[in-house]
Design a protein around this motif. Structure first.
Motif, mmCIF file in Angstrom:
data_model
loop_
_atom_site.group_PDB
_atom_site.id
_atom_site.type_symbol
_atom_site.label_atom_id
_atom_site.label_comp_id
_atom_site.label_asym_id
_atom_site.label_seq_id
_atom_site.Cartn_x
_atom_site.Cartn_y
_atom_site.Cartn_z
ATOM 1 N N GLU A 23 95.308 -10.081 45.864
ATOM 2 C CA GLU A 23 94.866 -9.536 44.573
ATOM 3 C C GLU A 23 93.385 -9.802 44.346
ATOM 4 N N ASN A 54 90.323 -7.228 43.554
ATOM 5 C CA ASN A 54 89.396 -7.368 42.425
ATOM 6 C C ASN A 54 87.944 -7.340 42.904
ATOM 7 N N SER A 70 87.051 -3.763 43.724
ATOM 8 C CA SER A 70 86.792 -2.911 42.546
ATOM 9 C C SER A 70 85.434 -3.239 41.935
ATOM 10 N N LEU A 107 90.097 2.140 46.066
ATOM 11 C CA LEU A 107 91.337 1.870 46.805
ATOM 12 C C LEU A 107 92.422 2.743 46.187
ATOM 13 N N ILE A 161 98.152 1.734 46.624
ATOM 14 C CA ILE A 161 98.390 0.320 46.944
ATOM 15 C C ILE A 161 99.893 0.051 46.771
ATOM 16 N N LEU A 184 89.693 -6.652 33.620
ATOM 17 C CA LEU A 184 88.889 -7.517 34.503
ATOM 18 C C LEU A 184 89.414 -7.524 35.932
ATOM 19 N N GLY A 185 90.731 -7.580 36.081
ATOM 20 C CA GLY A 185 91.286 -7.579 37.432
ATOM 21 C C GLY A 185 92.783 -7.796 37.440
ATOM 22 N N ILE A 186 93.355 -7.805 38.662
ATOM 23 C CA ILE A 186 94.797 -8.035 38.800
ATOM 24 C C ILE A 186 95.013 -9.517 39.075
ATOM 25 N N GLN A 187 95.991 -10.065 38.378
ATOM 26 C CA GLN A 187 96.316 -11.475 38.643
ATOM 27 C C GLN A 187 97.455 -11.592 39.650
ATOM 28 N N THR A 188 98.480 -10.803 39.410
ATOM 29 C CA THR A 188 99.652 -10.800 40.296
ATOM 30 C C THR A 188 100.063 -9.359 40.546
ATOM 31 N N TYR A 189 100.471 -9.132 41.810
ATOM 32 C CA TYR A 189 100.967 -7.785 42.086
ATOM 33 C C TYR A 189 102.174 -7.869 43.010
ATOM 34 N N SER A 190 103.291 -7.349 42.507
ATOM 35 C CA SER A 190 104.478 -7.149 43.358
ATOM 36 C C SER A 190 105.115 -5.838 42.907
ATOM 37 N N VAL A 197 103.665 1.064 41.997
ATOM 38 C CA VAL A 197 102.632 1.390 42.992
ATOM 39 C C VAL A 197 101.327 1.631 42.261
ATOM 40 N N ILE A 198 100.240 1.059 42.783
ATOM 41 C CA ILE A 198 98.926 1.350 42.178
ATOM 42 C C ILE A 198 98.379 2.600 42.870
ATOM 43 N N ASN A 199 98.327 3.702 42.119
ATOM 44 C CA ASN A 199 97.853 4.967 42.712
ATOM 45 C C ASN A 199 96.375 4.916 43.060
ATOM 46 N N TYR A 200 95.577 4.381 42.145
ATOM 47 C CA TYR A 200 94.172 4.129 42.471
ATOM 48 C C TYR A 200 93.673 2.922 41.678
ATOM 49 N N TYR A 201 92.646 2.312 42.212
ATOM 50 C CA TYR A 201 92.150 1.070 41.610
ATOM 51 C C TYR A 201 90.632 1.051 41.748
ATOM 52 N N THR A 202 89.932 1.225 40.640
ATOM 53 C CA THR A 202 88.463 1.203 40.673
ATOM 54 C C THR A 202 87.977 0.200 39.632
ATOM 55 N N ASN A 203 86.662 0.074 39.476
ATOM 56 C CA ASN A 203 86.153 -0.878 38.484
ATOM 57 C C ASN A 203 86.254 -0.327 37.056
#
Lengths: 412, 92
Positions: free
Chosen positions: A22, A26, A29, A35, A38, B44-50, B71-77
């Motif tokens: 993770e 981060n 990003s 990405l 996922i 801010l961000g991902i802490q846990t992902y399952s 499912v994370i389809n897309y991940y940007t800032n």
């Protein structure tokens, strides 16, 4: 579109494993790396990344203690890399594209839309023999000249428009309903009668009226003269002007009608037996003919041409002509008196319909239907109201000369 | 007398000047499509992902998303899109 661009630039499916994946996401990003897809599985985390961004992610993964491996490669750059040794394949792909491009430079099909009075074949043969041949360079096609030539050659064409769509020349045609009577001109002219009749109404817009309402006229008689005479107080002509006679002259005229047909006739019965044949046409040349074995029967022949094309307008110089032979049998039959009358009536109604299309108003009909032995005949006259004025150009020089000679004779 | 926190001040400013709360207070935006999709902005961000739980950290909150086949389809800032069968959203 986005997925196509991704494919074009190439992308990777990565497998990420480790305790802090993770964190790696981060970091990615924050570094503005995209990405997508996922997913979490038992093996680890799968994600997609573009080929260009991969080296950056590699660094970030190292920093966050994540193990990174390439699971799959997608896209054009990887495809080209995989098949880099197949030179002939790439050469033939380039050659195919080149051939496609070259073929787009020529006309491979001519379509005619909107013709009614003239057959498609007739127009097509005129166009191909005199103006545009199949396989002619598009650049050399002069559509404006073709439009004019078609308008002059085919009298009934009121409007012609030619356009080139892909490799196809499309000719749009609009025909006039009543062109045989041309009643307007820009040059000095008379309006003359196109047939015998009795004038029932007359409106003169330009010129000198020569007939009156209720007057009988014969074919060729001047109805409105294009010569305007100026008279002085003693009613002597002192000057003349030439104009384009214009007006509406409607007259009561007659049409003779005659129709004859035999009471016995052959009726066609479709046997629902079909045979198929055909041939290919490459660059205008027919080849690979296939003719079915036809039994001793009568056949109708239906020809359908299938042009090979890409999209709607990109025609290739290859076509397949499918010929369908439909078997039928002939049975001799005879009309009963009533049936024959109905058939004769039908013919007459069609004739009247054609007249109405020309803008003719039917007043009365004296058509009689008779059975003469084994024939059915109908004959008689139809009285109608129709415009009868037709433009006849004036030879102004000749008229002026004649007038001068007259004056000279009087002076002598 | 009640103690005025920084959050209260931010909220008052946002209400007085009609500034959107996500800008004035740094809150995140969530867009839901039924229970099938969610788009999250301003995080801010991902802490846990399952595949069952995703914990997303934002400036002021921590969001816990639960469901199936996430499912994370897309991940940007800027934003992220999560699809799957969402069962719950919890603000921690």
């Amino acid at each position: 579109m986005i997925s196509f661009l991704k494919w074009l630039n190439g992308y990777l499916t990565l497998l990420l494993t480790g305790p802090m994946v993770e964190r790696c996401f981060n970091h990615a990003s924050r570094e503005n790396l995209l990405l997508w897809n996922i997913k979490v599985t038992k093996d680890g985390y799968y994600c997609n990344i573009s080929q260009k961004a991969f080296p950056m992610l590699k660094d970030l993964a190292r920093k966050s203690g994540t193990k990174l491996s390439i699971h799959q490669e997608h896209g054009l750059p990887f495809f080209l890399k995989r098949h880099r040794k197949r030179k002939m394949f790439f050469f033939s792909v380039v050659l195919a594209f080149l051939a496609l491009y070259v073929m787009t430079l020529f006309i491979w099909d001519i379509q005619i839309i909107g013709n009614e009075s003239y057959e498609k074949k007739e127009i097509l043969s005129y166009v191909t023999e005199n103006h545009v041949r199949g396989g002619q360079l598009i650049k050399t096609v002069d559509t404006i000249a073709l439009e004019e030539a078609l308008r002059t050659k085919f009298e009934k064409f009121a409007w012609v428009s030619c356009e080139i769509k892909g490799t196809c020349l499309v000719i749009h045609i609009k025909e006039t309903i009543n062109l045989h009577i041309e009643n307007k001109s820009s040059k000095p002219s008379n309006l003359v009668a196109v047939k015998d009749g009795l004038v029932t109404s007359m409106i003169t817009r330009e010129g000198t009226p020569m007939v009156e309402v209720g007057q009988k006229v014969k074919k060729g008689d001047v109805l409105i003269s294009g010569i305007i005479s100026y008279q002085n107080d003693s009613k002597e002509v002192f000057d003349e002007a030439f104009v384009a006679a214009d007006g509406d002259i409607v007259a009561k005229t007659t049409y003779s009608y005659k129709d004859e047909f035999l009471l016995s006739f052959y009726e066609k019965n479709c046997l629902e037996e079909y045979k198929h044949g055909g041939y290919f046409t490459f660059f205008g040349k027919e080849c690979l003919h296939y003719e079915p074995r036809l039994k001793d029967k009568e056949y109708d022949k239906k020809v359908i041409e299938h042009h090979f094309k890409l999209g709607k307008t990109f025609y290739f110089p290859i076509s397949f002509t499918h010929i369908r032979y439909e078997a039928y049998s002939l049975k001799r039959k005879t009309y009963s008196k009533q049936e024959a009358k109905q058939e004769a009536n039908k013919h007459f109604q069609e004739f009247c319909k054609d007249l109405s299309k020309k803008g003719v108003q039917i007043l009365e009909n004296n058509v009689k239907i008779r059975v003469n032995g084994d024939t059915m005949s109908s004959s008689g006259t139809i009285t109608v109201l129709e415009p009868i004025g037709k433009v006849s150009l004036l030879d102004t020089k000749q008229i002026k000369k004649e007038k001068l000679n007259e004056h000279d004779g009087e002076a002598n | 007398m009640k103690k005025i926190t920084a959050q209260d001040v931010e909220e008052r400013i946002s209400n007085t000047f009609s500034v959107p709360k996500d800008i004035a207070m740094g809150l995140c935006n969530l867009y839901l499509v039924g229970n099938r999709e969610i788009i999250i902005e301003n995080y801010l961000g991902i802490q846990t992902y399952s595949s069952e739980v995703i914990i997303v950290k934002t400036k002021k909150l921590v969001i816990e998303l639960t469901g199936e086949n996430l499912v994370i389809n897309y991940y940007t800032n800027k934003d992220m899109k999560i699809s799957g069968k969402l069962a719950g959203i919890k603000f921690l």
